[in-house]
Every structure is written in C-alpha cells, then in structure tokens.
Write an enzyme that holds these catalytic residues in place. Structure first.
Site, PDB file in Angstrom:
ATOM      1  N   GLY A  71       0.786  -1.226   0.000  1.00 45.70           N
ATOM      2  CA  GLY A  71       0.000   0.000   0.000  1.00 45.70           C
ATOM      3  C   GLY A  71       0.817   1.275   0.000  1.00 45.70           C
ATOM      4  O   GLY A  71       0.484   2.233  -0.695  1.00 45.70           O
ATOM      5  N   HIS A 201      -1.162  -8.255   2.519  1.00 41.45           N
ATOM      6  CA  HIS A 201      -1.149  -8.771   3.891  1.00 41.45           C
ATOM      7  C   HIS A 201      -2.401  -8.401   4.687  1.00 41.45           C
ATOM      8  O   HIS A 201      -2.565  -8.848   5.821  1.00 41.45           O
ATOM      9  CB  HIS A 201       0.122  -8.330   4.625  1.00 41.45           C
ATOM     10  CG  HIS A 201       0.140  -6.905   5.067  1.00 41.45           C
ATOM     11  ND1 HIS A 201      -0.081  -6.524   6.368  1.00 41.45           N
ATOM     12  CD2 HIS A 201       0.384  -5.764   4.381  1.00 41.45           C
ATOM     13  CE1 HIS A 201       0.027  -5.213   6.472  1.00 41.45           C
ATOM     14  NE2 HIS A 201       0.308  -4.731   5.279  1.00 41.45           N
ATOM     15  N   THR A 237      12.889  -7.075 -10.759  1.00 37.72           N
ATOM     16  CA  THR A 237      12.470  -8.454 -10.961  1.00 37.72           C
ATOM     17  C   THR A 237      11.258  -8.771 -10.094  1.00 37.72           C
ATOM     18  O   THR A 237      11.287  -8.568  -8.877  1.00 37.72           O
ATOM     19  CB  THR A 237      13.623  -9.421 -10.619  1.00 37.72           C
ATOM     20  OG1 THR A 237      14.745  -9.103 -11.433  1.00 37.72           O
ATOM     21  CG2 THR A 237      13.209 -10.865 -10.849  1.00 37.72           C
ATOM     22  N   CYS A 328       0.905   1.883  11.691  1.00 42.04           N
ATOM     23  CA  CYS A 328       2.008   2.708  11.183  1.00 42.04           C
ATOM     24  C   CYS A 328       2.361   3.854  12.115  1.00 42.04           C
ATOM     25  O   CYS A 328       3.384   4.499  11.950  1.00 42.04           O
ATOM     26  CB  CYS A 328       1.653   3.242   9.798  1.00 42.04           C
ATOM     27  SG  CYS A 328       1.537   1.927   8.560  1.00 42.04           S
TER      28      CYS A 328
END
Length: 384
Positions: A71, A201, A237, A328
């Site tokens: 996110g 997640h 990658t 957070c």
C-alpha cells in the site's frame, strides 16, 4: 499463554493455502520472469495467471494491474507520478483529514515541492460530504485522493458518488483500498476510479506485496526506474512466489466467501457490543453508529474513563491483542489523527479508544472470550 489476535487491520495471518502456493513457487518457479528460458517462461506464466485473476477480481484489464511492494509504495506511486506528470495543468490536490499516513506524508512531500493540498473535513460518522468535495474543486485541481475504508474506524466513503462527480472534471481520482480489498465488492468500472491501491497482507496474503490499478489511457510515468517490468511502469524483478501467494489469497476471498465473512463479522460486532451493554459498561462507538454501515472487520470504541494505553496493557496481560490506532503510528505518543479529525481536542474519546479488528479466521469463541475480558476490565476500572 496463547494470545487471541484482534488486530487484523494492522495485518492478517497468512492463509495455509497461500503458504503452500508460495512454497511450491519458491521451489519450482524460481526463474526470472523476464528471461527467455524454461524457468523464466514458467515464472512468467505464473505471473500473468496471477495478474489475470487479480484483474478479474476488480473488473479490470490485465494490463491495468501493476504489482508493487504494498500500500505505501502504491500510494506514493499514484500520488507522486500523477502530480509531477500533470503539474503543467495545475498544482491543486484534494484529499481528506483521515487518510493513512502513506497518503498524508506523501501529500506533505508534494506540498514541499509547491503543490497545494486541500484536506477535506469529515462528518461525525467519519465520511466526507460530497458537497464539500464539489466546493473544493478548482480549475487547477489535478488529483483527488479519498480512501475507500478508513483503517482506524471502518468508515466507508462514498467512492461511487465521488467517481460520478469527478467524471465531469479533468482530474485523476485515486482511492486507497487497502482495508477494503478482500472484504468489499470492488468494481473499478462502476466506481469510476482512475487509480486504486492495495496490500496483500490485509487479506491473508504475504507482506511486501500489493498492486496498483491504473486505468488504461492514464499513461503515468514509471515511479521506479530500470528494466521494463510491469509494462514499463515498475522496474525490478517480480517476486513471483509472493505474487502467486497474493493471487491465492484473492481466490480464497471470492464473492461468496466475502459475503459470508461480512455477515459473520457483523455478528461478532453485535455480540461484543451486546455484552458490553448488558454489563452496563459505559462506551461509545467511534465512526459510523450504525455498525452495518461500516466495514465489517473494524470496530473502534471508547471505554469511558479508561485510558487507551492502560486498556491495551490490561488486555494484553489477559491474552488479547488489540490496537490503539493505525499500526504505522503505533510507536507515536501522539493521539490518533483520525479521532482528532472527528472530535474536539478536549473530547476524552481521543485518549480512551481502542480498535478491534477481525478477519476470516476469527472465531465466535474468541470474540466471546474477548467480550467477557473487556467487560470485566471496563467494569473494574469504571468502578474504581
């Protein structure tokens, strides 16, 4: 002592089927998806099969799905590339006061570059008013970013109404759908969004994995420069095992499963609130008062006269994991910016609230145990 986990808005546990898919991919599909050899072709096939499944889940085209690390990267990519590529058209951006830090801090960065941001207030339910958004639009507005579901109080914003309004304006519309994807039904065509960001997640997938939906024709520049991966939008990658795991998590959260989960989690909310009411606990719901109008997995409540940190500590000692707000900002001593946006600075709810969040693996027995423990702690503290 085994703890009962009720902080699923912060992160969910990975589904066993997701772990199995990732382990198989790490063992058998380890090639670089950009290389023209046997293992590269196998990795590429898994990558594109996963992209197709995920695109179908939001009614998008395969090429509109750009895999990211989650996110935060998605929000940064959406906001910064849009702003910088459209700065000749204007420097005005509109968002809200209750966005996730990944949006708010990115907007602060853009302000440091000379962009002007209007932060819309929210009503007492935690929603923005469409009239406020319409009034804030200006000829130099280039971007509107409004989260779909608030991560602390579960408010669902009227994204479809916003999309309908903005279709007549030359602005890019972004929504952070991190807390919505996997639980709510999302159709990007019906919502008329230009950019949408997610994180695996939050729906029992792996961490450091997500996607950004970018509507065809938007043609934003790359945010990460290098190779030509992800349709030249995001170099690096691809993490094929994590992408395969993300796709498996999406597959598990099919429309039938989402509907059943929404109903069950709403019942958990009712069970918890009913237990508190019956025990005479003094509490208030933060955000939508009608719990059926909020995201089913998030419940934010104030327990009167019990400080957030004290309540968290007592619940932790009793074997229950909840949150005081966004993961957070969990290390911050500052009160929740979301609750500050809803209430006056002196309102005790800012210092006396916890967030409880469920997921598909939460059981009724766990909720009953938690309700009993919370009731006992609250009654004892409120008596004292």
């Amino acid at each position: 002592m085994a703890h009962i986990y009720l902080d699923n808005a912060a992160t969910t546990r990975m589904a066993p089927a997701v772990i199995d898919v990732m382990q198989t991919a790490m063992t058998n599909t380890f090639g670089n998806a950009s290389t023209p050899n046997f293992y590269g072709h196998a990795a590429k096939a898994t990558l594109e099969q996963s992209r197709h499944l995920i695109a179908q889940s939001i009614n998008a085209h395969d090429e509109e799905i750009i895999f990211t690390s989650g996110g935060s990267e998605g929000d940064n990519t959406a906001l910064i590339t849009t702003a910088l590529s459209r700065q000749k058209q204007g420097h005005h951006i509109i968002s809200t006061t209750i966005e996730h830090e990944a949006v708010l801090k990115t907007l602060q960065f853009l302000e440091s570059l000379g962009f002007e941001v209007t932060y819309l207030p929210v009503n007492d339910q935690g929603q923005i008013e469409i009239a406020d958004l319409k009034a804030a639009l200006r000829p130099d507005t280039i971007l509107v970013s409004v989260m779909m579901v608030n991560n602390e109080i579960g408010t669902i914003n009227p994204i479809a109404q916003i999309g309908a309004l903005l279709k007549d304006y030359p602005v890019v519309f972004h929504t952070d759908a991190v807390q919505a994807y996997g639980l709510l039904d999302i159709d990007v065509q019906a919502l008329q969004v230009d950019l949408l960001t997610t994180s695996a997640h939050k729906l029992n997938g792996p961490k450091m994995m997500g996607f950004m939906y970018e509507r065809q024709g938007l043609n934003l520049p790359a945010f990460i420069h290098g190779g030509d991966q992800e349709n030249k939008r995001r170099a690096g990658t691809e993490n094929v095992p994590a992408i395969a795991g993300f796709a498996e998590a999406v597959k598990l959260h099919d429309p039938t499963m989402k509907s059943q989960t929404r109903q069950r989690l709403q019942q958990y909310k009712s069970l918890l609130l009913g237990t508190l009411k019956q025990a005479g606990v003094q509490f208030q719901i933060n955000g939508p008062q009608d719990i059926s109008q909020a995201a089913p997995h998030i419940l934010n409540i104030r327990i009167a006269n019990v400080a957030t940190d004290l309540l968290q500590m007592k619940l932790d000692l009793a074997g229950f994991i909840v949150s005081g707000g966004s993961a957070c900002t969990a290390g911050s001593l500052e009160p929740s910016h979301v609750l500050q946006a809803l209430y006056s600075p002196s309102d005790p709810r800012i210092q006396e609230s916890i967030r409880i969040s469920f997921d598909t693996y939460t059981t009724q027995d766990e909720v009953q145990q938690f309700a009993q423990a919370l009731q006992e702690i609250a009654v004892n503290q409120q008596k004292g």
